[in-house]
Design a protein around this motif. Sequence first.
Motif, PDB file in Angstrom:
ATOM      1  N   TYR A  43       0.837  -1.198   0.000  1.00 19.38           N
ATOM      2  CA  TYR A  43       0.000   0.000   0.000  1.00 19.38           C
ATOM      3  C   TYR A  43       0.876   1.254   0.000  1.00 19.38           C
ATOM      4  N   ILE A  44       1.952   1.204   0.764  1.00 22.78           N
ATOM      5  CA  ILE A  44       2.895   2.333   0.791  1.00 22.78           C
ATOM      6  C   ILE A  44       3.517   2.503  -0.585  1.00 22.78           C
ATOM      7  N   LEU A  45       3.892   1.395  -1.196  1.00 25.49           N
ATOM      8  CA  LEU A  45       4.494   1.439  -2.527  1.00 25.49           C
ATOM      9  C   LEU A  45       3.520   2.000  -3.563  1.00 25.49           C
ATOM     10  N   PHE A  46       2.246   1.606  -3.497  1.00 21.22           N
ATOM     11  CA  PHE A  46       1.245   2.162  -4.418  1.00 21.22           C
ATOM     12  C   PHE A  46       1.148   3.675  -4.251  1.00 21.22           C
ATOM     13  N   ALA A  47       1.123   4.146  -3.008  1.00 25.86           N
ATOM     14  CA  ALA A  47       1.036   5.593  -2.753  1.00 25.86           C
ATOM     15  C   ALA A  47       2.288   6.299  -3.273  1.00 25.86           C
ATOM     16  N   PHE A  48       3.451   5.708  -3.050  1.00 26.27           N
ATOM     17  CA  PHE A  48       4.700   6.293  -3.548  1.00 26.27           C
ATOM     18  C   PHE A  48       4.683   6.362  -5.077  1.00 26.27           C
ATOM     19  N   TYR A  49       4.235   5.289  -5.707  1.00 23.16           N
ATOM     20  CA  TYR A  49       4.200   5.244  -7.172  1.00 23.16           C
ATOM     21  C   TYR A  49       3.267   6.321  -7.747  1.00 23.16           C
ATOM     22  N   ARG A  50       2.123   6.523  -7.099  1.00 19.70           N
ATOM     23  CA  ARG A  50       1.197   7.557  -7.589  1.00 19.70           C
ATOM     24  C   ARG A  50       1.838   8.939  -7.568  1.00 19.70           C
ATOM     25  N   LYS A  51       2.695   9.160  -6.595  1.00 16.97           N
ATOM     26  CA  LYS A  51       3.311  10.481  -6.454  1.00 16.97           C
ATOM     27  C   LYS A  51       4.644  10.605  -7.187  1.00 16.97           C
ATOM     28  N   TYR A  52       5.408   9.525  -7.257  1.00 15.25           N
ATOM     29  CA  TYR A  52       6.767   9.576  -7.825  1.00 15.25           C
ATOM     30  C   TYR A  52       6.994   8.467  -8.848  1.00 15.25           C
ATOM     31  N   ALA A  53       6.125   8.319  -9.791  1.00 12.34           N
ATOM     32  CA  ALA A  53       6.208   7.219 -10.763  1.00 12.34           C
ATOM     33  C   ALA A  53       7.544   7.197 -11.509  1.00 12.34           C
ATOM     34  N   ALA A  54       8.123   8.337 -11.781  1.00 19.40           N
ATOM     35  CA  ALA A  54       9.381   8.404 -12.522  1.00 19.40           C
ATOM     36  C   ALA A  54      10.539   7.764 -11.750  1.00 19.40           C
ATOM     37  N   ARG A  55      10.415   7.650 -10.447  1.00 19.24           N
ATOM     38  CA  ARG A  55      11.495   7.080  -9.628  1.00 19.24           C
ATOM     39  C   ARG A  55      11.389   5.557  -9.523  1.00 19.24           C
ATOM     40  N   VAL A  56      10.266   5.013 -10.000  1.00 21.71           N
ATOM     41  CA  VAL A  56      10.025   3.574  -9.872  1.00 21.71           C
ATOM     42  C   VAL A  56      10.378   2.884 -11.186  1.00 21.71           C
ATOM     43  N   LYS A  57      11.460   2.098 -11.140  1.00 19.49           N
ATOM     44  CA  LYS A  57      11.874   1.340 -12.314  1.00 19.49           C
ATOM     45  C   LYS A  57      11.083   0.044 -12.425  1.00 19.49           C
ATOM     46  N   GLY A  58      10.706  -0.509 -11.283  1.00 15.60           N
ATOM     47  CA  GLY A  58       9.937  -1.746 -11.262  1.00 15.60           C
ATOM     48  C   GLY A  58       9.414  -1.999  -9.862  1.00 15.60           C
ATOM     49  N   VAL A  59       8.452  -2.911  -9.776  1.00 17.43           N
ATOM     50  CA  VAL A  59       7.881  -3.255  -8.472  1.00 17.43           C
ATOM     51  C   VAL A  59       7.740  -4.767  -8.353  1.00 17.43           C
ATOM     52  N   ILE A  60       7.885  -5.226  -7.138  1.00 17.37           N
ATOM     53  CA  ILE A  60       7.600  -6.614  -6.786  1.00 17.37           C
ATOM     54  C   ILE A  60       6.600  -6.536  -5.637  1.00 17.37           C
ATOM     55  N   LEU A  61       5.429  -7.088  -5.847  1.00 16.56           N
ATOM     56  CA  LEU A  61       4.381  -7.058  -4.833  1.00 16.56           C
ATOM     57  C   LEU A  61       4.155  -8.476  -4.328  1.00 16.56           C
ATOM     58  N   ALA A  62       4.132  -8.630  -3.012  1.00 15.58           N
ATOM     59  CA  ALA A  62       3.958  -9.961  -2.425  1.00 15.58           C
ATOM     60  C   ALA A  62       2.950  -9.903  -1.285  1.00 15.58           C
ATOM     61  N   ASP A  63       2.105 -10.913  -1.215  1.00 16.34           N
ATOM     62  CA  ASP A  63       1.129 -11.045  -0.126  1.00 16.34           C
ATOM     63  C   ASP A  63       0.296  -9.777   0.022  1.00 16.34           C
ATOM     64  N   THR A  64      -0.290  -9.350  -1.091  1.00 11.45           N
ATOM     65  CA  THR A  64      -1.079  -8.119  -1.093  1.00 11.45           C
ATOM     66  C   THR A  64      -2.285  -8.271  -1.993  1.00 11.45           C
ATOM     67  N   ARG A  65      -3.062  -7.220  -2.104  1.00 10.66           N
ATOM     68  CA  ARG A  65      -4.257  -7.214  -2.955  1.00 10.66           C
ATOM     69  C   ARG A  65      -4.212  -6.009  -3.879  1.00 10.66           C
ATOM     70  N   ALA A  66      -4.875  -6.131  -5.011  1.00 18.01           N
ATOM     71  CA  ALA A  66      -4.911  -5.018  -5.961  1.00 18.01           C
ATOM     72  C   ALA A  66      -5.962  -3.989  -5.573  1.00 18.01           C
ATOM     73  N   GLN A  67      -7.057  -4.422  -4.975  1.00 19.13           N
ATOM     74  CA  GLN A  67      -8.117  -3.492  -4.604  1.00 19.13           C
ATOM     75  C   GLN A  67      -7.985  -3.081  -3.137  1.00 19.13           C
ATOM     76  N   ALA A  68      -8.633  -1.990  -2.803  1.00 15.58           N
ATOM     77  CA  ALA A  68      -8.574  -1.480  -1.436  1.00 15.58           C
ATOM     78  C   ALA A  68      -9.256  -2.444  -0.470  1.00 15.58           C
ATOM     79  N   ASP A  69      -8.834  -2.387   0.774  1.00 15.46           N
ATOM     80  CA  ASP A  69      -9.450  -3.207   1.815  1.00 15.46           C
ATOM     81  C   ASP A  69     -10.880  -2.773   2.072  1.00 15.46           C
ATOM     82  N   THR A  70     -11.659  -3.700   2.584  1.00 17.36           N
ATOM     83  CA  THR A  70     -12.984  -3.361   3.090  1.00 17.36           C
ATOM     84  C   THR A  70     -12.789  -2.574   4.385  1.00 17.36           C
ATOM     85  N   GLY A  71     -13.838  -2.008   4.911  1.00 16.29           N
ATOM     86  CA  GLY A  71     -13.748  -1.301   6.186  1.00 16.29           C
ATOM     87  C   GLY A  71     -13.251  -2.221   7.286  1.00 16.29           C
ATOM     88  N   GLU A  72     -13.739  -3.462   7.273  1.00 15.79           N
ATOM     89  CA  GLU A  72     -13.312  -4.448   8.271  1.00 15.79           C
ATOM     90  C   GLU A  72     -11.822  -4.778   8.121  1.00 15.79           C
TER      91      GLU A  72
END
Length: 116
Positions: free
Chosen positions: A23-52
Amino acid sequence: MNALLDQLSIQQAIFVGLSMGSYILFAFYRKYAARVKGVILADTRAQADTGEGKDGRLHMAQIAYMQGPSAHKLERIRVRQEAVFILKQRKVQVTRCKDEVKLTRHSSESAWQLLE
């Protein structure tokens, strides 16, 4: 992370996001996409969490902050063990229901045979 990259004179990097770190990486990418050469995402979800789910993450973060990271891990283990226990109970209940249905079906078949 952006300040760290500046401090280290790194223009672009490949980042790894693990679980909530993604989630931190997604937020960083939205703000600084030019600094991100690539990403590795593990044990995460593409969509936002539910309230619970969000409440659960906040609860775990509070435990880690107040009691240290080890407490956070122990709490996750406890929650998982509790979930396994609940699932086992439900399996027993489902098995009992299936057995009752079988008994009812056999009883009904016997009753029909008597009427024939």
